[in-house]
Design a protein around this motif. Structure first.
Motif, PDB file in Angstrom:
ATOM      1  N   VAL A 106      -0.293  -6.254   0.097  1.00 32.21           N
ATOM      2  CA  VAL A 106      -1.222  -7.263  -0.412  1.00 32.21           C
ATOM      3  C   VAL A 106      -0.416  -8.241  -1.269  1.00 32.21           C
ATOM      4  O   VAL A 106       0.266  -7.822  -2.210  1.00 32.21           O
ATOM      5  CB  VAL A 106      -2.339  -6.617  -1.256  1.00 32.21           C
ATOM      6  CG1 VAL A 106      -3.295  -7.692  -1.778  1.00 32.21           C
ATOM      7  CG2 VAL A 106      -3.098  -5.575  -0.442  1.00 32.21           C
ATOM      8  N   HIS A 135      -4.866   1.143  -6.167  1.00 27.55           N
ATOM      9  CA  HIS A 135      -5.184   0.186  -5.104  1.00 27.55           C
ATOM     10  C   HIS A 135      -5.063  -1.241  -5.637  1.00 27.55           C
ATOM     11  O   HIS A 135      -5.307  -1.508  -6.815  1.00 27.55           O
ATOM     12  CB  HIS A 135      -6.614   0.390  -4.599  1.00 27.55           C
ATOM     13  CG  HIS A 135      -6.859   1.730  -3.960  1.00 27.55           C
ATOM     14  ND1 HIS A 135      -6.704   1.957  -2.618  1.00 27.55           N
ATOM     15  CD2 HIS A 135      -7.239   2.913  -4.506  1.00 27.55           C
ATOM     16  CE1 HIS A 135      -6.980   3.224  -2.342  1.00 27.55           C
ATOM     17  NE2 HIS A 135      -7.314   3.820  -3.475  1.00 27.55           N
ATOM     18  N   PHE A 143     -11.080  -2.177   3.366  1.00 23.90           N
ATOM     19  CA  PHE A 143     -11.231  -2.793   2.048  1.00 23.90           C
ATOM     20  C   PHE A 143     -12.704  -3.106   1.812  1.00 23.90           C
ATOM     21  O   PHE A 143     -13.510  -3.186   2.756  1.00 23.90           O
ATOM     22  CB  PHE A 143     -10.378  -4.057   1.917  1.00 23.90           C
ATOM     23  CG  PHE A 143     -10.649  -5.104   2.948  1.00 23.90           C
ATOM     24  CD1 PHE A 143     -11.595  -6.106   2.723  1.00 23.90           C
ATOM     25  CD2 PHE A 143      -9.965  -5.112   4.159  1.00 23.90           C
ATOM     26  CE1 PHE A 143     -11.855  -7.076   3.674  1.00 23.90           C
ATOM     27  CE2 PHE A 143     -10.214  -6.084   5.111  1.00 23.90           C
ATOM     28  CZ  PHE A 143     -11.159  -7.068   4.879  1.00 23.90           C
ATOM     29  N   ASP A 177      -8.769  -3.042  -2.100  1.00 26.24           N
ATOM     30  CA  ASP A 177      -8.111  -2.341  -0.999  1.00 26.24           C
ATOM     31  C   ASP A 177      -8.470  -0.859  -1.039  1.00 26.24           C
ATOM     32  O   ASP A 177      -8.407  -0.228  -2.093  1.00 26.24           O
ATOM     33  CB  ASP A 177      -6.597  -2.524  -1.113  1.00 26.24           C
ATOM     34  CG  ASP A 177      -5.827  -1.637  -0.158  1.00 26.24           C
ATOM     35  OD1 ASP A 177      -6.248  -1.520   1.007  1.00 26.24           O
ATOM     36  OD2 ASP A 177      -4.808  -1.057  -0.588  1.00 26.24           O
ATOM     37  N   ASN A 181       0.849  -1.189   0.000  1.00 29.09           N
ATOM     38  CA  ASN A 181       0.000   0.000   0.000  1.00 29.09           C
ATOM     39  C   ASN A 181       0.886   1.241   0.000  1.00 29.09           C
ATOM     40  O   ASN A 181       1.956   1.243   0.613  1.00 29.09           O
ATOM     41  CB  ASN A 181      -0.896  -0.021   1.234  1.00 29.09           C
ATOM     42  CG  ASN A 181      -1.823   1.174   1.295  1.00 29.09           C
ATOM     43  OD1 ASN A 181      -1.475   2.194   1.872  1.00 29.09           O
ATOM     44  ND2 ASN A 181      -3.001   1.046   0.703  1.00 29.09           N
TER      45      ASN A 181
END
Length: 424
Positions: free
Chosen positions: A248, A271, A351, A288, A241
């Protein structure tokens, strides 16, 4: 006498025969000689013709790309770079005898929102740099294709640029304007790169015509280069992020299905997102949203419209919306999970679990089904299970979590609201 005439006639005939034979030989020799001489001459002529015919062809110069337009007199090239997005921006900025200096200041507070922002200032007074100066605020960020198209329909198009763009604030009677330029669609972010420029001239020392010329020169000279490298993915190919709070994974498993993570643009940020289809054939996207505001959980824990639950020992708030505009989905379940609490600050992740597209459901039928308490409980349990599976695979980076200031959050919320409105 007759015999004498015969003899003379015979001698005359013989003489003529000899002469004719002699002429024939001479003529033959002359013809033979003439044939050789003429042959040489003809060969020379043929060689000359061949030389003329087979003269080396002139080689056309190799095609080369047209050189970049020279920076006009009284201007200089400014170069800005977004390492995160992998974008270089350059343009011609006015720098004539009216200025004594210039400076470029990156606004690092915007890095945590996936944007690169620069303040460029050309000033005429070293001690008072905000008097009689020209300032540019240049922002490099991502934008979704839908948001770009929607915004472009609302404003006047820019015509003197190689890129699509529009005026948010056009030059009228003041030396101030705000405009945006866009690249073509970029598959690596499933969106576009947007360059927004807010520029103004302080004081009345710059005539309006000079300001217009300066602005047009900047627009005409603007170059946006997409680089081969960026910082969107880490060395493992995972998707950190932009805040640095968490990562992620590039590969996930939701509902027993292997998922490949990809980039998606929302609210001017890039994202991470994953898609999967469950055993019932329902399609889902988990998107996200980035960290939520520092006091989100504590300030909403008593809300009657939000559900409170636990993922292991982590506090969670869930907000369900039917028929959301995001991805034209049937349902959006937004989850905020608190990683840890540091004083009054909550380090969290937010999210959304999105189900289906506009063509995959009948909105009224689904709304009625979700209105049934028993059916609603089934849907909530299924969505919660997918959300918890997703959360349990997130890599949490505790040393960098939610380090933004309240002022940064306020600025982001304001700009995100503007972008969201445009997408709607």
């Amino acid at each position: 006498m007759k015999n004498m005439k015969k003899v003379l006639a015979a001698l005359l005939a013989l003489t003529m025969t000899v002469c004719l034979a002699s002429c024939g030989e001479t003529g033959g020799a002359g013809n033979d000689g003439g044939t050789v001489e003429n042959s040489v001459t003809e060969e020379k002529k043929e060689e000359s013709k061949t030389e003329e015919t087979e003269a080396p062809e002139e080689t056309e110069p190799a095609e080369t790309e047209a050189p970049a337009p020279a920076v006009p007199d009284g201007y200089e090239e400014v170069k800005l770079e977004s390492d995160y997005l992998g974008v270089n921006v350059s343009f011609a900025a006015l720098n004539d005898g009216r200025f004594v200096g210039s400076e470029i200041k990156p606004n690092k507070s915007m890095d945590q929102y996936g944007r690169s922002e620069f303040e460029v200032n050309y000033y005429s007074d070293e001690k008072h740099k905000l008097q009689d100066c020209v300032k540019y605020k240049v922002t490099i960020q991502a934008i979704s294709n839908d948001a770009m198209v929607t915004e472009s329909k609302r404003y006047k198009a820019i015509e003197n640029s190689e890129y699509s763009g529009y005026w948010s604030t056009e030059i009228e009677d003041k030396t101030k304007c705000y405009y945006k330029l866009f690249t073509d669609e970029n598959t690596y972010i499933n969106g576009r790169i947007m360059i927004s420029v807010d520029m103004w001239s302080y004081g009345e020392w710059m005539p309006l015509d000079d300001y217009k010329k300066m602005t047009n020169t900047m627009i005409e000279s603007m170059k946006i280069d997409i680089l081969d490298t960026n910082s969107l993915n880490d060395a493992n190919g995972d998707f950190p992020n932009c805040h640095g709070t968490y990562t992620v994974p590039a590969k996930m498993n939701i509902a027993g299905k292997d998922c490949d993570t990809y980039w998606y643009v929302k609210n001017g940020q890039v994202h991470a997102a994953v898609d999967f289809t469950n055993e019932k054939g329902n399609t889902f996207t988990i998107l996200d949203n980035g960290p939520n505001v520092p006091q989100y959980f504590s300030s909403h824990v008593n809300s009657e419209t939000l559900r409170q639950l636990q993922f292991g020992d982590k506090n969670v708030l869930a907000d369900i919306n039917i028929g959301t505009v995001l991805l034209n989905s049937a349902l959006e379940a937004e989850y905020t999970v608190v990683f840890e609490t540091d004083g009054e600050k909550e380090k969290s992740i937010s999210f959304s679990v999105l189900m289906g597209g506009s063509g995959d459901f009948n909105y009224l039928d689904f709304k009625n089904e979700y209105g049934d308490e028993e059916k609603k409980a089934e849907w909530d349990a299924m969505l919660d299970s997918y959300a918890e599976e997703y959360f349990n695979q997130i890599i949490y980076n505790s040393n960098t979590a939610n380090e933004g200031t309240a002022e940064d959050e306020s600025s982001e919320s304001s700009e995100a609201a503007e972008e969201t409105k445009a997408e709607e």
